[in-house]
Design a protein around this motif. Structure first.
Motif, short mmCIF file in Angstrom:
data_model
loop_
_atom_site.label_atom_id
_atom_site.label_comp_id
_atom_site.label_asym_id
_atom_site.label_seq_id
_atom_site.Cartn_x
_atom_site.Cartn_y
_atom_site.Cartn_z
N PRO A 1 6.66 -31.00 37.86
CA PRO A 1 6.38 -32.40 37.48
C PRO A 1 7.24 -32.86 36.30
O PRO A 1 7.06 -32.39 35.18
CB PRO A 1 4.89 -32.38 37.12
N ILE A 2 8.15 -33.78 36.56
CA ILE A 2 9.07 -34.26 35.52
C ILE A 2 8.34 -34.99 34.39
O ILE A 2 8.71 -34.84 33.22
CB ILE A 2 10.14 -35.15 36.16
N PRO A 3 7.28 -35.78 34.65
CA PRO A 3 6.67 -36.54 33.56
C PRO A 3 5.71 -35.74 32.70
O PRO A 3 5.24 -36.26 31.67
CB PRO A 3 5.88 -37.64 34.30
N ALA A 4 5.40 -34.48 33.06
CA ALA A 4 4.37 -33.74 32.34
C ALA A 4 4.77 -33.28 30.94
O ALA A 4 4.00 -33.42 29.99
CB ALA A 4 3.92 -32.55 33.18
N PRO A 5 5.96 -32.70 30.73
CA PRO A 5 6.30 -32.13 29.41
C PRO A 5 6.23 -33.11 28.24
O PRO A 5 5.92 -32.67 27.12
CB PRO A 5 7.72 -31.59 29.62
N ALA B 1 1.90 -42.87 28.91
CA ALA B 1 3.03 -43.00 29.84
C ALA B 1 3.22 -41.73 30.63
O ALA B 1 3.50 -41.76 31.85
CB ALA B 1 4.31 -43.33 29.05
N SER B 2 3.07 -40.57 29.98
CA SER B 2 3.20 -39.28 30.66
C SER B 2 2.13 -39.12 31.74
O SER B 2 2.41 -38.72 32.87
CB SER B 2 3.12 -38.14 29.65
N VAL B 3 0.88 -39.47 31.37
CA VAL B 3 -0.23 -39.35 32.31
C VAL B 3 -0.06 -40.31 33.48
O VAL B 3 -0.32 -39.96 34.64
CB VAL B 3 -1.57 -39.61 31.60
N LEU B 4 0.39 -41.51 33.19
CA LEU B 4 0.58 -42.52 34.24
C LEU B 4 1.54 -42.00 35.32
O LEU B 4 1.22 -42.02 36.51
CB LEU B 4 1.11 -43.81 33.64
N ALA B 5 2.70 -41.54 34.90
CA ALA B 5 3.70 -41.08 35.86
C ALA B 5 3.26 -39.80 36.56
O ALA B 5 3.42 -39.64 37.77
CB ALA B 5 5.03 -40.86 35.16
#
Length: 258
Positions: A231-235, A4-8
């Motif tokens: 990038p918000i989805p990375a952490p 999910a993190s990689v997708l976003a």
């Protein structure tokens, strides 16, 4: 969590790049497949490996390896080659590693699932808990290195930017110790540190949301600031890795060999 993190994250970063290379849609499609496959696995009560899931996780891992190669090539072909400037502003070399890890953990999970009741899960003849622990350790160090590079680009202007380069490496070292240590040991401190690392992943998204809000126009200018800001989805990748580490410790405790 990793898928999910990689997708976003890949969708946002490659959108910023204008999808100038058609291959840039590959990590998005692969992440969707990995996420869907993981959800299918969660809802599957059968204790045996699923051939199609196995293939999709293998494809996900291969996509991650190819992505690292693409990003490295794009960095080296620019004037100056392997320089700080190119490392800062080219496609992040370590980012596709999250796709690789997503696929690897899926493959590991399928092999643990395939273990007959009462037997110790093994991967290439090795205790599955130790293998998962080792992959988690390497993943934590690699992800922390990628975060360190980008936070160094940001000059660590916020003291909280030091957290991703301090907490996860400690967790990585503790998981490395668990890989080769006594599998019967309870490792309360390691589990505590992994939970702390998991919280860091969630808090990191909060810090990045705050970082976007501080850009010119704030959230009123979200179309630009979400693309150009942190990038918000990375952490949450740290959260996914910490969860895998907790699973590895549970496997070691359930199937000790010392």
């Amino acid at each position: 969590m990793l898928a999910a993190s990689v997708l976003a994250d890949s969708a946002m970063e490659h959108y910023r790049g204008g999808f100038y290379n058609p291959a840039m849609v590959t990590p998005i499609l692969t992440s969707i497949a990995a996420l869907s496959t993981s959800l299918h696995g969660h809802n599957d009560d059968r204790q045996r490996r699923h051939r199609q899931r196995d293939r999709l996780f293998g494809l996900t891992a291969a996509t991650g390896i190819a992505g690292i190669g693409f990003h490295l090539y794009n960095t080296l072909k620019k004037p100056g080659g392997l320089s700080w400037q190119n490392l800062f502003y080219s496609g992040p070399i370590g980012a596709p590693a999250a796709i690789l890890l997503s696929g690897l953990f899926g493959l590991l999970a399928e092999r643990v699932r395939d273990t007959p009741p009462g037997e110790t899960p093994r991967i290439f003849g090795l205790n599955a808990g130790r293998v998962t622990s080792l992959v988690t350790s390497v993943g934590l160090f690699a992800t922390s290195g990628e975060a360190g590079l980008l936070h160094f680009r940001g000059a660590f202007q916020n003291p909280a930017m030091f957290l991703p380069v301090t907490l996860p490496p400690v967790a990585g070292a503790l998981m490395g110790k668990a890989t080769f240590g006594n599998s019967r040991k309870e490792r309360r401190f390691t589990r505590f540190w992994l939970r702390l690392t998991a919280l860091l992943g969630i808090a990191g998204s909060g810090f990045h949301i705050y970082g976007v809000s501080r850009a010119m126009g704030g959230w009123h200018n979200w179309r630009q600031n979400m693309v150009d800001g942190p990038p918000i989805p990375a952490p949450p990748s740290f959260t996914g890795l910490a969860m895998a580490g907790l699973a590895a410790l549970a496997l070691l405790r359930a199937h000790p060999e010392d």
